[in-house]
Design an enzyme around this catalytic site. Structure first.
Site, PDB file in Angstrom:
ATOM      1  CB  SER A 138      -0.895  -0.004   1.248  1.00  0.00           C
ATOM      2  OG  SER A 138      -1.684   1.165   1.302  1.00  0.00           O
ATOM      3  CE  LYS A 164      -4.451  -0.217   0.317  1.00  0.00           C
ATOM      4  NZ  LYS A 164      -5.335  -0.651   1.428  1.00  0.00           N
ATOM      5  CE  LYS A 166      -4.083   3.887   2.179  1.00  0.00           C
ATOM      6  NZ  LYS A 166      -5.290   3.337   2.822  1.00  0.00           N
ATOM      7  CG  ASP A 191      -7.977   2.520   0.491  1.00  0.00           C
ATOM      8  OD1 ASP A 191      -9.181   2.835   0.572  1.00  0.00           O
ATOM      9  OD2 ASP A 191      -7.283   2.191   1.475  1.00  0.00           O
ATOM     10  CD  GLU A 218      -9.327  -0.819   0.391  1.00  0.00           C
ATOM     11  OE1 GLU A 218      -9.350  -1.121   1.597  1.00  0.00           O
ATOM     12  OE2 GLU A 218      -8.293  -0.902  -0.310  1.00  0.00           O
ATOM     13  CG  ASP A 243     -11.013  -0.886   4.879  1.00  0.00           C
ATOM     14  OD1 ASP A 243     -11.312  -1.465   5.943  1.00  0.00           O
ATOM     15  OD2 ASP A 243      -9.928  -0.303   4.744  1.00  0.00           O
ATOM     16  CE  LYS A 267      -7.194  -1.725   6.942  1.00  0.00           C
ATOM     17  NZ  LYS A 267      -7.932  -0.897   5.991  1.00  0.00           N
ATOM     18  N   GLY A 295      -4.366  -4.142   6.153  1.00  0.00           N
ATOM     19  CA  GLY A 295      -3.512  -3.898   7.301  1.00  0.00           C
ATOM     20  C   GLY A 295      -3.655  -2.490   7.838  1.00  0.00           C
TER      21      GLY A 295
END
Length: 375
Positions: A138, A164, A166, A191, A218, A243, A267, A295
């Site tokens: 991530s 991934k 952000k 995400d 996400e 999520d 998670k 995570g």
């Protein structure tokens, strides 16, 4: 085998990150988590990690609040409980609303202790079947697109199976386009951590991500807004992954019923522990929903639990179980989690599968609670 926990110790530890990390809400350069150490009368010990954020941006829980809830409510209930299987611990915490992160640390410690006493690996205790799991990475928001591309190149070169990114309003289409152009075949997803408003304009912007062949988008909208997620999913081909929206199995049922998401990020902390995470895995598998383990930048204790969970058969997508060295120069376990060519070996030793580094924990500890001396 009846288990009766006789001693609980809480260690609040702060470690610096090797590279600062920015999400849609804030940037962080260090992490403060609480390690839960639970021992029974026979000397067996299990460790868990409360990976709640320091600030209330990802969720309503914070490290400060988790410490208070742990000392005043969770420790007494854990000490007073007798159980034969760690899944029974959830019942001892049932009257405590929310506080999933805090509960997760205690429940993980119970699972690890039980696996240790039973002389089996934690992964086997959970019913896992794999000997290794695929690791994704991530990546946070960087100051420039060039800086982001450098991070992507580094981690793909290290063999990570998924990247991934952000995203946030103002940092979305352009960086994703640049990464996809540079790496046309990479397993890529984004995400937003719920950063976008549920407006027609935001939905139209997010729909543009469809052109980049992402594995998933996400959590674009706020946690409780299942309807906005369902509306966006109906107009795009890219699967939406939820999520923050899915805290328990009932939320997963809502997601499925509304078609608000077609992938689930499990998670352990968000769902209140390994028992609930296992239940979500089973429910998603029955519904044909692919899952992966997300995570919270856990230290080695929480990361080890994530690795064990990710070895379950329903985890068909790379999980956030990247090597400890991505985050910490020195972890709280003596032999850190390592990713080799994007794969992490599932420990076969009894219990958590890793030895904690007590010396390093003590050196970086800023709060300590011990039931043996608190009475």
């Amino acid at each position: 085998m009846k288990v009766h926990i006789s001693t609980i110790r809480l260690h609040q530890v702060t470690l610096p990150l090797v590279h600062s990390f920015q999400t849609s809400s804030h940037r962080k350069s260090s992490l403060t988590h609480i390690l839960v150490e639970a021992s029974d009368k026979d000397g067996n010990t299990g460790w868990g990690e409360i990976a709640s954020p320091t600030d209330p941006f990802f969720c309503g829980e914070t490290t400060h609040g988790a410490w208070d809830i742990s000392v005043r409510h969770l420790v007494p209930r854990m000490l007073g409980a007798q159980w034969e299987h760690p899944s029974e611990i959830d019942a001892a915490f049932a009257k405590i609303r929310g506080n999933e992160f805090a509960k997760a640390g205690f429940i993980a410690a119970a699972w690890a202790l039980w696996a240790t006493a039973s002389e089996i690996p934690l992964a086997a205790a959970l019913g896992a079947t794999r000997s290794e799991v695929a690791a994704g990475v991530s990546l946070g928001i960087e100051p420039t697109i060039d800086a982001l591309l450098a991070q992507v190149d580094r981690h793909l070169s290290d063999g990570y199976r998924r990247v991934k990114l952000k995203i946030a309003p103002g940092w979305d289409i352009a960086p994703v386009r640049a990464v996809r152009a540079a790496y046309p075949d990479a397993d890529l997803h984004v995400d937003a951590n719920g950063a976008y408003p549920s407006t027609p304009e935001a939905a139209a912007l997010l729909a543009q991500l469809d052109e980049f062949g992402l594995t998933m988008i996400e959590q674009p909208f706020s946690p409780r807004d299942f309807l906005a997620h369902a509306a966006l999913q109906s107009r795009i081909a890219t699967p939406i992954c939820l999520d923050e929206s899915v805290v328990d199995v009932a939320d997963l049922a809502t997601m499925i019923h509304l078609d608000a998401g077609r992938v689930l990020n499990i998670k352990v902390s968000r769902m209140g522990g390994l028992t609930q995470a296992l239940a979500a895995h089973d429910a998603a598998q029955r519904a044909g929903i692919p899952v992966w383990c997300g995570g919270m930048h856990e230290f080695g204790v929480g990361r080890a639990a994530n690795v064990a969970l990710s070895a379950l058969p329903g985890f068909t997508l790379p999980s956030d179980v990247s090597g400890s060295d991505k985050y910490f120069a020195r972890d709280v376990i003596t032999a850190p989690v390592v990713a080799v060519s994007g794969m992490v070996t599932v420990p076969q030793a009894a219990g958590l599968g890793f030895e904690v580094d007590r010396e390093w924990i003590a050196a970086n500890r800023n709060a300590f609670f011990d039931t043996a001396t608190a009475r």
